[in-house]
Motif scaffolding. Sequence first.
Motif, PDB file in Angstrom:
ATOM      1  N   LYS A  86       4.274  -3.203  -4.297  1.00  0.00           N
ATOM      2  CA  LYS A  86       3.676  -2.683  -3.071  1.00  0.00           C
ATOM      3  C   LYS A  86       3.711  -1.165  -3.109  1.00  0.00           C
ATOM      4  O   LYS A  86       4.568  -0.570  -3.752  1.00  0.00           O
ATOM      5  CB  LYS A  86       4.459  -3.151  -1.846  1.00  0.00           C
ATOM      6  N   TRP A 123       3.840   2.351  -0.719  1.00  0.00           N
ATOM      7  CA  TRP A 123       4.134   2.909   0.598  1.00  0.00           C
ATOM      8  C   TRP A 123       3.482   4.277   0.669  1.00  0.00           C
ATOM      9  O   TRP A 123       3.707   5.127  -0.188  1.00  0.00           O
ATOM     10  CB  TRP A 123       5.636   3.018   0.816  1.00  0.00           C
ATOM     11  N   PHE A 180      -5.009  -5.080   0.799  1.00  0.00           N
ATOM     12  CA  PHE A 180      -4.622  -5.107   2.206  1.00  0.00           C
ATOM     13  C   PHE A 180      -3.822  -3.854   2.533  1.00  0.00           C
ATOM     14  O   PHE A 180      -2.948  -3.456   1.773  1.00  0.00           O
ATOM     15  CB  PHE A 180      -3.748  -6.326   2.512  1.00  0.00           C
ATOM     16  N   ILE A 181      -4.115  -3.253   3.664  1.00  0.00           N
ATOM     17  CA  ILE A 181      -3.343  -2.105   4.147  1.00  0.00           C
ATOM     18  C   ILE A 181      -2.786  -2.480   5.507  1.00  0.00           C
ATOM     19  O   ILE A 181      -3.527  -2.846   6.410  1.00  0.00           O
ATOM     20  CB  ILE A 181      -4.208  -0.836   4.265  1.00  0.00           C
ATOM     21  N   THR A 182      -1.469  -2.416   5.626  1.00  0.00           N
ATOM     22  CA  THR A 182      -0.809  -2.680   6.903  1.00  0.00           C
ATOM     23  C   THR A 182       0.002  -1.459   7.291  1.00  0.00           C
ATOM     24  O   THR A 182       0.313  -0.614   6.454  1.00  0.00           O
ATOM     25  CB  THR A 182       0.107  -3.918   6.828  1.00  0.00           C
ATOM     26  N   ARG A 183       0.359  -1.394   8.555  1.00  0.00           N
ATOM     27  CA  ARG A 183       1.125  -0.245   9.051  1.00  0.00           C
ATOM     28  C   ARG A 183       2.487  -0.720   9.523  1.00  0.00           C
ATOM     29  O   ARG A 183       2.593  -1.688  10.268  1.00  0.00           O
ATOM     30  CB  ARG A 183       0.377   0.418  10.202  1.00  0.00           C
ATOM     31  N   LYS A 184       3.531  -0.033   9.066  1.00  0.00           N
ATOM     32  CA  LYS A 184       4.893  -0.365   9.483  1.00  0.00           C
ATOM     33  C   LYS A 184       5.167   0.275  10.841  1.00  0.00           C
ATOM     34  O   LYS A 184       5.028   1.481  10.989  1.00  0.00           O
ATOM     35  CB  LYS A 184       5.896   0.145   8.447  1.00  0.00           C
ATOM     36  N   PHE A 206       2.184   3.441   5.808  1.00  0.00           N
ATOM     37  CA  PHE A 206       1.247   2.407   5.398  1.00  0.00           C
ATOM     38  C   PHE A 206       1.780   1.666   4.183  1.00  0.00           C
ATOM     39  O   PHE A 206       2.386   2.257   3.300  1.00  0.00           O
ATOM     40  CB  PHE A 206      -0.112   3.020   5.052  1.00  0.00           C
ATOM     41  N   VAL A 229       0.432  -0.837   1.114  1.00  0.00           N
ATOM     42  CA  VAL A 229      -0.764  -1.330   0.421  1.00  0.00           C
ATOM     43  C   VAL A 229      -0.343  -2.437  -0.515  1.00  0.00           C
ATOM     44  O   VAL A 229       0.594  -2.269  -1.293  1.00  0.00           O
ATOM     45  CB  VAL A 229      -1.457  -0.199  -0.378  1.00  0.00           C
ATOM     46  N   GLN A 230      -1.038  -3.566  -0.414  1.00  0.00           N
ATOM     47  CA  GLN A 230      -0.773  -4.707  -1.287  1.00  0.00           C
ATOM     48  C   GLN A 230      -2.093  -5.170  -1.876  1.00  0.00           C
ATOM     49  O   GLN A 230      -3.145  -5.018  -1.257  1.00  0.00           O
ATOM     50  CB  GLN A 230      -0.164  -5.872  -0.521  1.00  0.00           C
TER      51      GLN A 230
END
Length: 103
Positions: free
Chosen positions: A29, A31, A85-89, A95, A97-98
Motif C-alpha cells: 500500500k 501512503w 483505489f484511493i481512500t482517506r484515513k 491518503f 492507495v491500493q
Amino acid sequence: MPTVITTISAEELDYRIEMSAYNLIEGKKLWLAPGFFRAAGITPKEFMEKMLQRLYQEELEIAHADLYANSYDRGYVNIRQWRVFITRKPEDLSFVVQATSVD
C-alpha cells in the motif's frame, strides 16, 4: 507570516508514480501526505489514471519478457488488468492507495 506551499514538479510526480507502481505490483500500500494532490497540482482521478497507465506499461514489459523467454512453450501471455483505489484515513487525513489485479 507568509505561508509556504511546497510543489511537486511534473518530473518528480512521474518518478513517484513509476516507483509507486513497482510497490503496488508487489501488493504493498502507498501512503500519501494530506496535501499531496494539491502540491502536485492534480486531482485524485488524474493520479489514478496515470497510475493505471504505468501499471499497464509494466504489465506489457513483463509480458514481453515472458513471451521472449518462453516463446517455445506457449503462444500467448496473460496481461493482468488493474484497479486502483484511493481512500482517506480519518485519523490524519492522509491518503492510502491500493491496487488489485483482475486475473
